[in-house]
Design a protein around this motif. Structure first.
Motif, PDB file in Angstrom:
ATOM      1  N   UNK A 156       0.848  -1.197   0.000  1.00  8.15           N
ATOM      2  CA  UNK A 156       0.000   0.000   0.000  1.00  8.15           C
ATOM      3  C   UNK A 156       0.884   1.248   0.000  1.00  8.15           C
ATOM      4  N   UNK A 157       0.529   2.236  -0.801  1.00  5.90           N
ATOM      5  CA  UNK A 157       1.322   3.461  -0.922  1.00  5.90           C
ATOM      6  C   UNK A 157       0.896   4.498   0.124  1.00  5.90           C
ATOM      7  N   UNK A 158       1.726   5.523   0.282  1.00  8.71           N
ATOM      8  CA  UNK A 158       1.427   6.603   1.226  1.00  8.71           C
ATOM      9  C   UNK A 158       0.149   7.339   0.830  1.00  8.71           C
ATOM     10  N   UNK A 159      -0.129   7.412  -0.458  1.00  4.01           N
ATOM     11  CA  UNK A 159      -1.321   8.118  -0.914  1.00  4.01           C
ATOM     12  C   UNK A 159      -2.598   7.507  -0.355  1.00  4.01           C
ATOM     13  N   UNK A 160      -2.670   6.186  -0.292  1.00  4.41           N
ATOM     14  CA  UNK A 160      -3.856   5.510   0.233  1.00  4.41           C
ATOM     15  C   UNK A 160      -4.007   5.767   1.734  1.00  4.41           C
ATOM     16  N   UNK A 161      -2.878   5.811   2.447  1.00  2.00           N
ATOM     17  CA  UNK A 161      -2.934   6.088   3.880  1.00  2.00           C
ATOM     18  C   UNK A 161      -3.365   7.538   4.120  1.00  2.00           C
ATOM     19  N   UNK A 162      -2.876   8.473   3.291  1.00  2.00           N
ATOM     20  CA  UNK A 162      -3.284   9.880   3.412  1.00  2.00           C
ATOM     21  C   UNK A 162      -4.784  10.041   3.178  1.00  2.00           C
ATOM     22  N   UNK A 163      -5.302   9.318   2.188  1.00  5.05           N
ATOM     23  CA  UNK A 163      -6.739   9.384   1.915  1.00  5.05           C
ATOM     24  C   UNK A 163      -7.539   8.930   3.139  1.00  5.05           C
ATOM     25  N   UNK A 164      -7.088   7.846   3.764  1.00 11.94           N
ATOM     26  CA  UNK A 164      -7.788   7.328   4.946  1.00 11.94           C
ATOM     27  C   UNK A 164      -7.674   8.312   6.105  1.00 11.94           C
ATOM     28  N   UNK A 165      -6.500   8.937   6.232  1.00 12.05           N
ATOM     29  CA  UNK A 165      -6.327   9.956   7.287  1.00 12.05           C
ATOM     30  C   UNK A 165      -7.317  11.094   7.099  1.00 12.05           C
ATOM     31  N   UNK A 166      -7.554  11.480   5.854  1.00  8.05           N
ATOM     32  CA  UNK A 166      -8.516  12.538   5.588  1.00  8.05           C
ATOM     33  C   UNK A 166      -9.915  12.180   6.065  1.00  8.05           C
ATOM     34  N   UNK A 167     -10.294  10.911   5.878  1.00  6.51           N
ATOM     35  CA  UNK A 167     -11.606  10.449   6.351  1.00  6.51           C
ATOM     36  C   UNK A 167     -11.669  10.496   7.870  1.00  6.51           C
ATOM     37  N   UNK A 168     -10.612   9.990   8.525  1.00 11.36           N
ATOM     38  CA  UNK A 168     -10.590   9.962   9.989  1.00 11.36           C
ATOM     39  C   UNK A 168     -10.618  11.376  10.570  1.00 11.36           C
ATOM     40  N   UNK A 169      -9.909  12.296   9.916  1.00 10.79           N
ATOM     41  CA  UNK A 169      -9.861  13.685  10.388  1.00 10.79           C
ATOM     42  C   UNK A 169     -11.240  14.328  10.355  1.00 10.79           C
ATOM     43  N   UNK A 170     -12.043  13.948   9.371  1.00 10.73           N
ATOM     44  CA  UNK A 170     -13.375  14.531   9.234  1.00 10.73           C
ATOM     45  C   UNK A 170     -14.386  13.896  10.189  1.00 10.73           C
ATOM     46  N   UNK A 171     -14.100  12.663  10.651  1.00 11.76           N
ATOM     47  CA  UNK A 171     -15.022  11.992  11.567  1.00 11.76           C
ATOM     48  C   UNK A 171     -14.786  12.475  12.989  1.00 11.76           C
ATOM     49  N   UNK A 172     -15.698  12.119  13.857  1.00 11.97           N
ATOM     50  CA  UNK A 172     -15.650  12.589  15.245  1.00 11.97           C
ATOM     51  C   UNK A 172     -15.042  11.540  16.158  1.00 11.97           C
ATOM     52  N   UNK A 173     -13.720  11.702  16.457  1.00 12.47           N
ATOM     53  CA  UNK A 173     -13.045  10.863  17.436  1.00 12.47           C
ATOM     54  C   UNK A 173     -13.143   9.370  17.078  1.00 12.47           C
ATOM     55  N   UNK A 174     -12.717   9.039  15.867  1.00 13.78           N
ATOM     56  CA  UNK A 174     -12.733   7.647  15.405  1.00 13.78           C
ATOM     57  C   UNK A 174     -11.292   7.190  15.167  1.00 13.78           C
ATOM     58  N   UNK A 175     -10.914   6.087  15.811  1.00 12.96           N
ATOM     59  CA  UNK A 175      -9.579   5.517  15.597  1.00 12.96           C
ATOM     60  C   UNK A 175      -9.563   4.765  14.269  1.00 12.96           C
ATOM     61  N   UNK A 176      -8.382   4.717  13.639  1.00  8.83           N
ATOM     62  CA  UNK A 176      -8.294   4.102  12.322  1.00  8.83           C
ATOM     63  C   UNK A 176      -7.339   2.928  12.251  1.00  8.83           C
TER      64      UNK A 176
END
Length: 287
Positions: free
Chosen positions: A71-91
């Motif tokens: 898995x590339x860094x780009x896919x992890x960054x995309x997931x981080x963006x989702x987690x950042x927008x959610x309310x206190x959700x661990x990833x």
């Protein structure tokens, strides 16, 4: 069949089993749900669950990547963006092969757990090894065929000796034979009975009687020979064969065998922490 969805459901099943074993109050581990972020954007979550510890609620979202490469860094960054927008959700991100170095560094800095999840490959279910040492002792009962008699009967025992060596190599390809039959004067013969007869067919003695006459310390003395002037054994292949000697030899061999304890067929999944390397073996439900 959608392989990506199958992998997501596989992840759901594994984590459901894991949370069931934890001492927490948890809801069902769910597959393919929608969560609305702080921005008002709706996000698709592959696997999700909530739980409580000491009255404190926790939320976990898993992103599944059924990839055949790291898995590339780009896919992890995309997931981080989702987690950042959610309310206190661990990833947690889950994949089969692994992660590129940049992806690992980014995830480690932002607290995203990276896991490898797959069914076990051959050899990955080894949970232990046992080393067995064998001290093998073999007694050989060998015969010295009267070569002049065999020649007169047009019997080729040299070919038989060569075949014995060939069969020994098939049985023990990694072991050097202790006896080279092709160069041996005495050879094993399969007999129809235990009797040793003279030229008139009268019983002289039996092979059982020879066994009983062996010296008490035969194993230490290496070999022992009985001589005959006019003696025959009835063989399974050639019929009566004239012999000059019956020789007993003692062969000793030490062998070491490593037995692997393989739980592959009892393991449902292997879950590996990509950062620490810690591995969990998830057992199949055999009930």
């Amino acid at each position: 069949m959608n392989l990506n969805i199958e992998y997501e459901k596989f992840t759901q099943e594994v984590y459901q089993e894991l949370v069931n074993t934890d001492v927490v109050k948890t809801t069902e581990v769910k597959h393919n749900i929608k969560l609305t972020g702080k921005s008002g954007q709706e996000h698709q979550i592959d696997v999700y669950w909530e739980y409580e510890i000491a009255g404190v609620g926790h939320k976990v979202a898993i992103e599944c990547k059924n990839y055949n490469s790291a898995v590339t860094i780009g896919k992890v960054r995309d997931f981080f963006g989702v987690l950042y927008d959610l309310n206190n959700v661990a990833g947690i991100m889950v994949t089969k092969i692994g992660y590129q170095e940049g992806a690992k560094k980014f995830a480690s800095y932002y607290g995203i757990n990276l896991m490898e999840l797959r069914t076990p490959n051959e050899g990955e279910g080894i949970i232990g090894e046992t080393i067995l040492n064998f001290d093998i002792q073999v007694r050989h009962r060998l015969f010295l065929v009267d070569e002049e008699w065999a020649k007169a009967k047009n019997l080729n025992f040299q070919r038989y000796k060569d075949n014995l060596d060939f069969m020994s190599n098939l049985d023990w390809p990694s072991r050097k034979p202790h006896i080279q039959w092709s160069n041996s004067t005495h050879i094993p013969l399969g007999t129809k009975d235990e009797k040793i007869r003279d030229g008139k067919g009268q019983t002289i003695t039996t092979l059982d009687e020879l066994d009983r006459k062996l010296p008490e310390n035969f194993e230490k003395d290496s070999d022992f020979t009985f001589n005959f002037q006019d003696a025959y054994v009835d063989t399974t292949y050639w019929g009566p064969v004239k012999i000059k000697e019956v020789k007993y030899t003692h062969e000793r061999d030490n062998q070491t065998t490593i037995i692997s304890i393989d739980a592959q067929y009892f393991i449902k999944a292997i879950l590996k922490d990509a950062k620490s390397g810690e591995i969990k073996l998830i057992a199949k439900n055999l009930g």
